[in-house]
Design a protein around this motif. Sequence first.
Motif, PDB file in Angstrom:
ATOM      1  N   SER A 171      50.957   0.559 -21.689  1.00 14.88           N
ATOM      2  CA  SER A 171      51.285   0.085 -23.029  1.00 14.88           C
ATOM      3  C   SER A 171      51.270  -1.437 -22.959  1.00 14.88           C
ATOM      4  O   SER A 171      52.070  -2.050 -22.250  1.00 14.88           O
ATOM      5  N   PHE A 172      50.318  -2.057 -23.684  1.00 17.47           N
ATOM      6  CA  PHE A 172      50.089  -3.495 -23.543  1.00 17.47           C
ATOM      7  C   PHE A 172      50.953  -4.273 -24.530  1.00 17.47           C
ATOM      8  O   PHE A 172      50.905  -4.040 -25.740  1.00 17.47           O
ATOM      9  N   GLU A 173      51.724  -5.219 -23.990  1.00 17.71           N
ATOM     10  CA  GLU A 173      52.737  -5.909 -24.790  1.00 17.71           C
ATOM     11  C   GLU A 173      52.183  -7.127 -25.519  1.00 17.71           C
ATOM     12  O   GLU A 173      51.433  -7.922 -24.950  1.00 17.71           O
TER      13      GLU A 173
ATOM     14  N   SER B 285      51.086 -16.586 -24.705  1.00 16.67           N
ATOM     15  CA  SER B 285      50.381 -16.993 -23.487  1.00 16.67           C
ATOM     16  C   SER B 285      49.464 -15.904 -22.954  1.00 16.67           C
ATOM     17  O   SER B 285      48.590 -16.179 -22.127  1.00 16.67           O
ATOM     18  N   ARG B 286      49.628 -14.682 -23.446  1.00 20.99           N
ATOM     19  CA  ARG B 286      48.801 -13.565 -22.996  1.00 20.99           C
ATOM     20  C   ARG B 286      47.726 -13.230 -24.044  1.00 20.99           C
ATOM     21  O   ARG B 286      47.703 -13.786 -25.144  1.00 20.99           O
ATOM     22  N   SER B 287      46.860 -12.310 -23.700  1.00 19.25           N
ATOM     23  CA  SER B 287      45.734 -11.979 -24.585  1.00 19.25           C
ATOM     24  C   SER B 287      46.189 -11.544 -25.974  1.00 19.25           C
ATOM     25  O   SER B 287      45.517 -11.818 -26.966  1.00 19.25           O
ATOM     26  N   LEU B 288      47.324 -10.855 -26.045  1.00 16.75           N
ATOM     27  CA  LEU B 288      47.797 -10.307 -27.322  1.00 16.75           C
ATOM     28  C   LEU B 288      48.809 -11.237 -27.992  1.00 16.75           C
ATOM     29  O   LEU B 288      49.758 -10.807 -28.635  1.00 16.75           O
TER      30      LEU B 288
ATOM     31  N   ASN C 143      48.380 -13.032 -30.533  1.00 14.62           N
ATOM     32  CA  ASN C 143      48.047 -13.268 -31.931  1.00 14.62           C
ATOM     33  C   ASN C 143      47.673 -11.939 -32.587  1.00 14.62           C
ATOM     34  O   ASN C 143      46.900 -11.173 -32.018  1.00 14.62           O
ATOM     35  N   PRO C 144      48.183 -11.634 -33.779  1.00 16.66           N
ATOM     36  CA  PRO C 144      47.848 -10.344 -34.400  1.00 16.66           C
ATOM     37  C   PRO C 144      46.375 -10.198 -34.725  1.00 16.66           C
ATOM     38  O   PRO C 144      45.824  -9.094 -34.662  1.00 16.66           O
ATOM     39  N   TRP C 145      45.700 -11.299 -35.042  1.00 16.18           N
ATOM     40  CA  TRP C 145      44.314 -11.199 -35.502  1.00 16.18           C
ATOM     41  C   TRP C 145      43.376 -10.932 -34.315  1.00 16.18           C
ATOM     42  O   TRP C 145      42.411 -10.169 -34.448  1.00 16.18           O
ATOM     43  N   VAL C 146      43.668 -11.528 -33.165  1.00 15.44           N
ATOM     44  CA  VAL C 146      42.909 -11.204 -31.954  1.00 15.44           C
ATOM     45  C   VAL C 146      43.135  -9.742 -31.580  1.00 15.44           C
ATOM     46  O   VAL C 146      42.205  -9.016 -31.207  1.00 15.44           O
ATOM     47  N   THR C 147      44.386  -9.295 -31.692  1.00 15.68           N
ATOM     48  CA  THR C 147      44.717  -7.911 -31.349  1.00 15.68           C
ATOM     49  C   THR C 147      43.971  -6.941 -32.258  1.00 15.68           C
ATOM     50  O   THR C 147      43.433  -5.921 -31.793  1.00 15.68           O
ATOM     51  N   LEU C 148      43.906  -7.232 -33.543  1.00 20.80           N
ATOM     52  CA  LEU C 148      43.172  -6.367 -34.464  1.00 20.80           C
ATOM     53  C   LEU C 148      41.681  -6.355 -34.158  1.00 20.80           C
ATOM     54  O   LEU C 148      41.016  -5.315 -34.282  1.00 20.80           O
ATOM     55  N   ASP C 149      41.129  -7.498 -33.734  1.00 21.83           N
ATOM     56  CA  ASP C 149      39.726  -7.531 -33.320  1.00 21.83           C
ATOM     57  C   ASP C 149      39.497  -6.643 -32.101  1.00 21.83           C
ATOM     58  O   ASP C 149      38.478  -5.937 -32.012  1.00 21.83           O
ATOM     59  N   LEU C 150      40.438  -6.673 -31.152  1.00 22.03           N
ATOM     60  CA  LEU C 150      40.329  -5.822 -29.968  1.00 22.03           C
ATOM     61  C   LEU C 150      40.373  -4.334 -30.351  1.00 22.03           C
ATOM     62  O   LEU C 150      39.617  -3.522 -29.817  1.00 22.03           O
TER      63      LEU C 150
END
Length: 283
Positions: free
Chosen positions: A129-131, A135-138, A140-147
């Motif tokens: 479960s990725f938190e 400082s980590r990849s997630l 930002n919500p918009w980067v996370t939604l792109d992923l």
Amino acid sequence: MKLEIFRTLWGYTASKAQALDELLAAGFDGMEARLPLEARDRTEFGAFLRANHLPYISTVFSAYEVLPKQSAAPAEHLQDLERKLAWAAELAPRFVNVLAGNDRWGLAQQVEFFGQALELGRKHGQFCSFETHRSRSLFNPWVTLDLIRQLPDLRFTSDISHWIVTCERLLDDPHDDLGPFVERVHHIQARVGYDQGPQVPHPGAPEYARELAFHQQHWEAIWRSQQRRGYPVSTLTPEFGADGYLHHLPFTNVPVADLWSLNQWMARTERQHFDRFHHSTQP
């Protein structure tokens, strides 16, 4: 669906035996703690978990601690993550909470990294479960939604307080559609953030009522989604912590609140919140 509440050991300095006594007295169901990196420490911790039949959520970081090593390429993160997932398997955790990647990578690197991270979880028999974390990849919500658009199998730990700081606002605008993320949240870390920081001085303070209400609406949306997905259990960890999160008075450096008291308050409040939610959804 029922709610199980886990105690974080972040910022805790006494023994695990004492932490266990305290969490049981406070009505917690399990423990969330960083994976011990030394073999002897893992052996001792594993024996402690088994002897006490204690549910455990393991927290791991890729390359290497909370703030990632800036020179580490995705391959180094994956190598480190694989080693730690193998170690985590020794402790038979409920699942592994992963703080992964680096906020500086481009989207193509992020997609490749998380695709391989999912494969490593499957290889080692661990649910990852990725938190969401600065400082980590997630970060930002918009980067996370792109992923999510490219890797819909990703599952998440929602600590939305980090996104509140990153975006410098509560994400309650009609255009802030986090639905695809909510539909993939596996675990909640319950800390209340605000537009200028990841942790309010006290979540019960009336001046932060709007922030508490936003976070609770987000958590309730997750519970509703988990019900639809057939979750028998939802897990939540109150995660008020130290390390610059807890406010201190200037000059004296006296903390404005006690961490364990804050996390107990959050646990009681969310237990009551969940009970109201559960009652309202029963036929």
